[in-house]
Design a protein around this motif. Structure first.
Motif, short mmCIF file in Angstrom:
data_model
loop_
_atom_site.label_atom_id
_atom_site.label_comp_id
_atom_site.label_asym_id
_atom_site.label_seq_id
_atom_site.Cartn_x
_atom_site.Cartn_y
_atom_site.Cartn_z
N GLY A 148 15.74 8.08 2.69
CA GLY A 148 16.45 9.09 1.92
C GLY A 148 17.72 9.46 2.64
O GLY A 148 18.38 8.62 3.26
N ARG A 149 18.02 10.75 2.61
CA ARG A 149 19.27 11.27 3.16
C ARG A 149 19.48 10.89 4.63
O ARG A 149 20.60 10.78 5.10
N TYR A 181 17.80 0.25 -2.61
CA TYR A 181 17.24 1.59 -2.87
C TYR A 181 15.80 1.47 -3.39
O TYR A 181 15.56 0.97 -4.48
N ARG A 182 14.85 1.90 -2.57
CA ARG A 182 13.41 1.89 -2.90
C ARG A 182 12.93 0.52 -3.39
O ARG A 182 12.03 0.44 -4.23
N LYS A 217 12.57 19.17 5.26
CA LYS A 217 11.70 18.59 4.23
C LYS A 217 10.61 19.57 3.80
O LYS A 217 10.31 19.70 2.61
N GLN A 221 10.26 20.39 -0.04
CA GLN A 221 9.25 19.57 -0.72
C GLN A 221 7.83 20.11 -0.48
O GLN A 221 7.56 20.68 0.58
N CYS A 230 8.12 11.43 -4.57
CA CYS A 230 8.92 11.51 -5.80
C CYS A 230 8.37 10.54 -6.85
O CYS A 230 8.09 9.39 -6.55
N PHE A 232 10.00 9.85 -9.80
CA PHE A 232 11.08 9.08 -10.42
C PHE A 232 12.11 8.66 -9.37
O PHE A 232 12.31 9.36 -8.37
N ASN A 234 16.02 8.38 -8.31
CA ASN A 234 17.21 9.11 -8.71
C ASN A 234 18.03 8.20 -9.63
O ASN A 234 18.15 7.00 -9.35
N SER A 240 20.12 13.93 -8.30
CA SER A 240 18.71 14.15 -7.99
C SER A 240 17.89 14.26 -9.27
O SER A 240 18.13 15.16 -10.10
N GLY A 242 14.94 15.24 -9.37
CA GLY A 242 14.24 16.52 -9.24
C GLY A 242 15.08 17.68 -9.75
O GLY A 242 14.58 18.60 -10.41
N ASP A 246 14.27 20.25 -12.78
CA ASP A 246 14.38 21.69 -12.53
C ASP A 246 15.31 22.34 -13.58
O ASP A 246 14.96 23.36 -14.20
N HIS A 264 9.87 21.39 -5.94
CA HIS A 264 10.75 20.24 -6.15
C HIS A 264 10.34 19.52 -7.44
O HIS A 264 9.21 19.07 -7.56
N GLY A 265 11.28 19.38 -8.36
CA GLY A 265 10.97 18.88 -9.69
C GLY A 265 10.57 17.42 -9.76
O GLY A 265 10.09 16.96 -10.80
N GLU A 301 9.36 5.72 -9.94
CA GLU A 301 9.38 5.14 -8.58
C GLU A 301 7.97 4.77 -8.11
O GLU A 301 7.78 3.74 -7.47
N1 EPU Z 1 17.16 20.24 -6.26
C1 EPU Z 1 17.00 21.27 -7.14
N2 EPU Z 1 15.78 21.43 -7.74
C2 EPU Z 1 14.74 20.60 -7.50
C3 EPU Z 1 14.92 19.54 -6.60
C4 EPU Z 1 16.14 19.38 -5.98
O1 EPU Z 1 17.92 22.02 -7.41
O2 EPU Z 1 13.67 20.81 -8.08
C5 EPU Z 1 18.46 20.09 -5.59
C6 EPU Z 1 18.38 20.42 -4.11
O3 EPU Z 1 18.50 21.81 -3.89
C7 EPU Z 1 19.54 19.63 -3.53
C8 EPU Z 1 19.61 18.40 -4.45
O4 EPU Z 1 18.89 18.74 -5.65
O5 EPU Z 1 20.73 20.34 -3.67
C9 EPU Z 1 18.98 17.15 -3.79
O6 EPU Z 1 17.61 17.42 -3.45
P1 EPU Z 1 16.85 16.70 -2.24
O7 EPU Z 1 17.64 16.86 -0.98
O8 EPU Z 1 15.44 17.13 -2.26
O9 EPU Z 1 16.98 15.15 -2.58
P2 EPU Z 1 16.50 14.31 -3.81
O10 EPU Z 1 17.65 13.46 -4.23
O11 EPU Z 1 15.86 15.15 -4.85
C10 EPU Z 1 15.76 12.28 -2.36
C11 EPU Z 1 14.59 11.32 -2.33
C12 EPU Z 1 13.43 11.88 -1.53
C13 EPU Z 1 13.90 12.24 -0.13
C14 EPU Z 1 15.05 13.24 -0.25
C15 EPU Z 1 15.61 13.63 1.12
C16 EPU Z 1 14.54 9.98 -4.35
C17 EPU Z 1 13.92 9.78 -5.68
N3 EPU Z 1 14.14 11.05 -3.68
O12 EPU Z 1 15.35 13.40 -3.16
O13 EPU Z 1 12.45 10.84 -1.44
O14 EPU Z 1 12.84 12.80 0.63
O15 EPU Z 1 16.11 12.64 -1.02
O16 EPU Z 1 16.14 12.54 1.75
O17 EPU Z 1 15.38 9.18 -3.94
C18 EPU Z 1 10.49 9.84 -2.42
O18 EPU Z 1 11.18 8.84 -2.64
O19 EPU Z 1 9.26 9.87 -2.67
C19 EPU Z 1 11.14 11.04 -1.86
C20 EPU Z 1 10.51 12.19 -1.71
#
Ligand code: EPU
Ligand code: FAD
Length: 314
Positions: A148-149, A181-182, A217, A221, A230, A232, A234, A240, A242, A246, A264-265, A301
């Motif tokens: 991820g990030r 990616y994944r 995290k 999460q 996750c 789905f 991205n 995101s 999620g 949301d 986390h959505g 995903e």
């Molecule tokens: N956000 C919301 N509401 C939500 C979820 C997220 O507003 O319900 C906002 C957060 O506040 C933030 C932005 O969306 O500003 C991004 O959120 P986050 O940092 O959680 O990253 P993400 O893109 O939602 C991805 C990966 C995660 C990984 C995180 C951190 C995918 C599908 N998900 O989530 O991976 O942990 O980055 O690196 O690529 C997984 O693949 O199972 C997984 C958990």
């Protein structure tokens, strides 16, 4: 239940996969096998071919949604493939701090990534920030190019030892693994070991960074609830899934025992006795609402295992 010499490697005939997956959903496997070496992996695949059974590979089960009816055929569990070796510097003549000064380590596919992290940290080796904060095995993280990030698993991989469906043993370099990616080209083979090249780091600085990532995290999460991470992918870099869920007001949405996390959505949690049917129903509800309100069709995903989803038929 174990009958080591009936099918070759240590075998369990039937086991609810809910017990072997982090979402804690899913019926039994027809046959579950725990090979301890590449040779035993080969024997397992040969036995499956002989008996006309499909096979699949199971690591920590943290990216899986398993059917309530369970799965036909053989589930090859990697937990007994768990060696760890420090192979020394990539190039012993390299200048300290240069890329070639990295140290090679080799890990069995079933080694938990938490153990890989602690073994490498103990040796002052870093570069595995991508693996912090979720339960996985080395083989599953390589197959999914998890991360991820803070980076992706494939970025530190030098080579991967795989057993092919026909029993051939090969070593693939990172380019051949096609990490993206994944995803990776490690779909349909059995990863038995992975070699990484890791930089030497300042232990306390690296330790602090790992703690920070973990804290971030846990804040964002639901790490304390049963989930498959996750659900789905991205839909685009920087978008995101999620956040889209949301914004559609779906945090906390439910179907039976399955619930969209309130944190986390993109996480569906098992809020108590969820079935695969509940989770699939909730996934469809969420997809439809996000498509309707945002015009985005989310791609799944997690891998779905069931009678109709057989990734590797021999
Ligand atoms: N956000 C919301 N509401 C939500 C979820 C997220 O507003 O319900 C906002 C957060 O506040 C933030 C932005 O969306 O500003 C991004 O959120 P986050 O940092 O959680 O990253 P993400 O893109 O939602 C991805 C990966 C995660 C990984 C995180 C951190 C995918 C599908 N998900 O989530 O991976 O942990 O980055 O690196 O690529 C997984 O693949 O199972 C997984 C958990
Ligand atoms: P499994 O779930 O057992 O299997 C996943 C896939 O890999 C299946 O197709 C399986 O057949 C295959 N596989 C497993 N082992 C092998 C092998 N040895 N050879 C060939 N194929 C194999 N993922 C991320 O990328 N980033 C995250 O930040 C993240 N956060 C998570 C947080 C939580 C709380 C949870 C529960 C999950 C999270 N995940 C995340 C998802 C998951 O942890 C990763 O996808 C992980 O890499 C899966 O590893 P596993 O060993 O559990 O594989």
């Amino acid at each position: 239940m174990t009958s080591p010499n009936v099918f070759g490697p240590s075998t369990v005939k039937s086991s609810p996969l809910a017990d072997w997956t982090t979402l804690r959903v899913g019926g039994p496997a027809e046959r579950m096998v725990f090979p301890e070496s590449a040779d035993e992996v080969r024997d397992t695949l040969a036995d499956a071919a002989r008996d006309g059974l499909p096979w699949r590979v199971l690591g920590r089960g943290s990216n899986l949604l398993v059917s309530d009816a369970g799965v036909p055929g053989v589930v090859l569990h990697t937990r007994a493939l768990r060696g760890f070796d420090d192979l020394g510097p990539l190039d012993p003549t390299a200048a300290p701090g240069s890329a070639d000064a990295a140290v090679r380590v080799r890990a069995g596919a079933g080694l938990p990534t938490s153990v890989l992290l602690s073994e490498t940290r103990r040796r002052g080796l870093g570069g595995l920030e991508a693996l912090v904060g979720y339960p996985a095995t080395v083989g599953g993280a390589a197959r999914m190019n998890a991360g991820g990030r803070w980076g992706e698993t494939g970025a530190r991989v030098v080579s991967v030892d795989v057993v092919l469906p026909d029993g051939g043993l090969e070593t693939w370099d990172a380019a051949r693994c096609r990490f993206a990616y994944r995803s990776s080209a490690l779909d349909g083979v059995v990863v038995v070991a992975v070699e990484f090249a890791l930089p030497s780091v300042d232990r306390s600085e690296y330790g602090r960074r790992i703690e920070e990532i973990h804290a971030e995290k846990s804040r964002a999460q639901p790490l304390d609830q049963s989930s498959a991470g996750c659900i789905f992918k991205n839909p685009a870099p920087g978008v995101s899934a999620g956040q889209l869920v949301d914004q559609c007001g779906l945090l906390g949405a439910r179907r039976g025992g399955a619930m969209v996390s309130t944190k986390h959505g993109n996480f569906v949690v098992n809020a108590g006795n969820a079935t695969c049917r509940d989770v699939l129903g909730l996934i469809e509800d969420v997809r439809e609402e996000v498509a309707r309100r945002k015009g985005v069709r989310l791609e799944i995903e997690v891998e779905i295992w069931g009678p109709g989803h057989v990734p590797a038929l021999v």
